[in-house]
Scaffold this motif. Structure first.
Motif, PDB file in Angstrom:
ATOM      1  N   SER B  59      57.952  35.326   6.735  1.00 61.86           N
ATOM      2  CA  SER B  59      57.905  35.599   8.171  1.00 61.86           C
ATOM      3  C   SER B  59      56.471  35.428   8.666  1.00 61.86           C
ATOM      4  N   ARG B  61      54.411  36.167  12.200  1.00 58.05           N
ATOM      5  CA  ARG B  61      54.521  36.787  13.522  1.00 58.05           C
ATOM      6  C   ARG B  61      53.156  36.902  14.169  1.00 58.05           C
ATOM      7  N   ALA B  65      50.903  32.838  16.135  1.00 61.66           N
ATOM      8  CA  ALA B  65      51.720  32.297  15.037  1.00 61.66           C
ATOM      9  C   ALA B  65      51.918  30.788  15.173  1.00 61.66           C
ATOM     10  N   ARG B 105      62.292  28.900  14.478  1.00 62.33           N
ATOM     11  CA  ARG B 105      61.622  29.710  15.495  1.00 62.33           C
ATOM     12  C   ARG B 105      62.591  30.772  16.000  1.00 62.33           C
ATOM     13  N   ARG B 106      62.345  32.013  15.599  1.00 58.39           N
ATOM     14  CA  ARG B 106      63.252  33.112  15.973  1.00 58.39           C
ATOM     15  C   ARG B 106      62.828  33.753  17.283  1.00 58.39           C
ATOM     16  N   ASP B 107      61.574  33.600  17.627  1.00 56.90           N
ATOM     17  CA  ASP B 107      61.092  34.094  18.913  1.00 56.90           C
ATOM     18  C   ASP B 107      59.808  33.303  19.180  1.00 56.90           C
ATOM     19  N   ASP B 109      56.933  34.239  19.275  1.00 61.77           N
ATOM     20  CA  ASP B 109      55.853  34.663  18.378  1.00 61.77           C
ATOM     21  C   ASP B 109      56.358  34.994  16.976  1.00 61.77           C
ATOM     22  N   HIS B 110      57.492  34.419  16.594  1.00 65.26           N
ATOM     23  CA  HIS B 110      58.078  34.763  15.292  1.00 65.26           C
ATOM     24  C   HIS B 110      58.765  33.549  14.653  1.00 65.26           C
ATOM     25  N   ILE B 112      60.302  31.886  10.846  1.00 62.47           N
ATOM     26  CA  ILE B 112      60.693  32.094   9.444  1.00 62.47           C
ATOM     27  C   ILE B 112      60.516  30.754   8.736  1.00 62.47           C
ATOM     28  N   ALA B 136      47.845  36.134  13.630  1.00 56.91           N
ATOM     29  CA  ALA B 136      49.184  36.037  13.057  1.00 56.91           C
ATOM     30  C   ALA B 136      49.221  36.826  11.759  1.00 56.91           C
ATOM     31  N   GLU B 139      54.414  37.740   6.095  1.00 61.76           N
ATOM     32  CA  GLU B 139      55.134  38.709   5.271  1.00 61.76           C
ATOM     33  C   GLU B 139      56.151  37.965   4.410  1.00 61.76           C
TER      34      GLU B 139
END
Lengths: 127, 376
Positions: B59, B61, B65, B105-107, B109-110, B112, B136, B139
């Motif tokens: 991840s 974030r 990011a 792109r899950r958001d 600013d996020h 995976i 950024a 994880e």
């Protein structure tokens, strides 16, 4: 768990041999269920030809699966008297019936086979 | 089997299904359940279910990011839309491939990142080394996430039936996009229309402790469509037919994306839409300008004996001129297929080359990749 029939003899390279193994006798050779399972679906068998001389412990062909290729060793010494022609079109018989329809070739022994394992010893070697 | 081998959260399911488990990149994973060809064919004609929990998930974030990934990877992740996915690579400053990746792109600013199991720790360390100056945070979420793929022409119907919410999203989802869905049993999943088989399909990211429930749900919903569990052997033959590279074979630190025919994924930017520096940029610009010294090609054989990884490609004099990276008898084509690096002069479709197959030459013909494309 792969089966290891009591009545057959075995090589350390995972071939089986049927019947008596005295000089002059014709034996049938194949690969064990354990070997067939390890290879996966067999798609091509290159067997020795009728009339070829094979030597115990030496490479005499190859087995190809989607996943891997493996050399075929002769477990006995002698002259090849027959090969399983059906494997040309249906090599999957080895996976389906390694000790029956999946036989690979027959050999007239030029000498008694001495280095083969019995079922118990072979089963222990692959356990 | 080493005691140290990592086990998937689906290990008990694999054992119950009678899978043959093998060591793979530090994991103990199913190589097959019933038979390689039946599993391969199920994916081409119906559907297959894959446990990909060995893959690494990282991840990223933070407000920085996107800018960070633009710097660290060869693709432009800032240009990926919300819920978009992108195939990309991480390269060394010399342009060699460290790993090939899919970034989701899950958001805003996020992100995976999905990395190969064998490379996950290297990718995390290298991302960490490239992080200085960016807002950024990284994880490693690999242990928390199970990855389950449903692949094949029936995948859309099966995954839609697994949903209590989101089945409309499944039907509407375009290739290389993703959505949050709710599966039967109140199970949240991040579903992506991606895969590694050459078929339509979905990859479901779920919490590791819900993996077994998702696996059983997929088997139950897919049984009537011919879905079967598939192992690593089918995964490898499917990706090879689809002409997809495998890290460690087609891709290594000694290859650039251009060598592998994947130069299109390196985004240098344009005059109208410039892109700043990224790791490997200068070396990759030089590689692009110089043209590859060797080319990744597809090969098809007329005989039955298959070329395998590492076999020599030879010229008519028997001199080695290239190397096979992957090869197998193709279940779909019924002929041996391979990928190999060869000199540009031998890379045109129709060129016949020799392969040293355990001491005997087999002829193979260069063909355009992929070997197999699904009807669309």
């Amino acid at each position: 768990m792969a089966t290891v029939p009591e009545e057959l003899a075995y090589s350390a390279e995972h071939e089986w041999v049927s019947g008596d193994t005295d000089a002059g006798v014709v034996v049938t050779v194949g690969i064990t269920e354990h070997a067939a399972e390890a290879l996966g679906d067999i798609v091509y068998v290159e067997a020795p030809r009728v009339g070829d001389t094979v030597v115990a412990g030496e490479v005499c062909g190859e087995l190809e699966s989607t996943k891997a290729v493996s050399e075929l060793y002769s477990p006995v010494s002698g002259v090849v008297t027959a090969v399983n022609e059906a494997l040309e079109r249906a090599p999957e018989a080895i996976n389906a019936d390694a000790y029956g329809d999946g036989w690979i070739f027959k050999v007239e022994l030029s000498e008694s086979a001495t280095d083969l394992l019995d079922a118990e010893a072979y089963a222990a070697s692959v356990a | 089997m080493s005691d140290a081998a990592l086990r998937s959260p689906l290990h008990a399911e694999h054992v119950a299904l009678g899978a043959t488990l093998v060591p793979f990149a530090g994991w103990e994973m199913p190589v097959r359940y019933t038979g390689d060809i039946a599993e391969h064919t199920a994916v081409r004609t119906a559907a297959g279910l894959f446990d990909l929990s060995h893959m690494g998930e990282i991840s990223v974030r933070g407000d920085g990011a996107a800018a960070f990934l633009d710097h660290a990877l060869v693709g432009r992740m800032s240009a990926v839309g919300l819920w978009g996915a992108k195939y990309t690579m991480m390269c060394t400053p010399e342009g060699g491939v460290i790993d090939d990746l899919i970034v989701y792109r899950r958001d805003w600013d996020h992100f995976i990142i999905v990395a190969n199991a064998a490379n996950k720790d290297t990718v995390i360390a290298e991302l960490g080394a490239r992080l200085a100056g960016f807002d950024a945070a990284l994880e490693d979420v690999s242990a928390e996430i199970a990855l389950i793929a449903v692949q094949g022409p029936r995948a859309e119907e099966i995954v839609a039936r697994m949903c209590v919410r989101g089945d409309d999203d499944i039907h509407a989802m375009r290739y290389y996009t993703a959505a949050n869905i709710l599966l039967t049993g109140d199970i949240h999943a991040f579903a992506a229309r991606t895969g590694y088989t050459g078929e339509d399909g979905f990859e479901l990211f779920v919490a590791a402790d819900q993996a077994a429930a998702v696996w059983e749900l997929a088997l139950a919903e897919g049984a009537g469509d011919g879905l079967v569990p598939c192992g690593l052997s089918a995964r490898d033959s499917l990706r090879l037919e689809a002409g997809m590279p495998l890290y460690g074979q087609e891709l290594t630190r000694d290859t650039t994306p251009f060598d592998a025919g994947l130069g299109r994924i390196v985004a240098f930017g344009t005059a109208a839409n410039p892109r700043g520096a990224f790791v490997g940029r200068d070396a990759l610009l030089r590689a692009k300008a110089a043209g590859p010294a060797r080319v990744l090609v597809g090969l098809v054989g007329d005989g039955r004996r298959a070329a395998r990884t590492g076999y020599a490609v030879t010229d008519d004099a028997g001199t080695q001129v290239g190397t096979v990276t992957s090869g197998a008898p193709s279940p779909t084509l019924g002929r041996p297929i391979a990928m190999a690096y060869v000199p540009p002069a031998l890379s045109a479709p129709g060129t016949v080359v020799g392969i040293d197959v355990r001491g005997r030459r087999e002829d193979m013909t260069v063909v355009a990749l992929p070997f197999y494309s699904r009807a669309s």
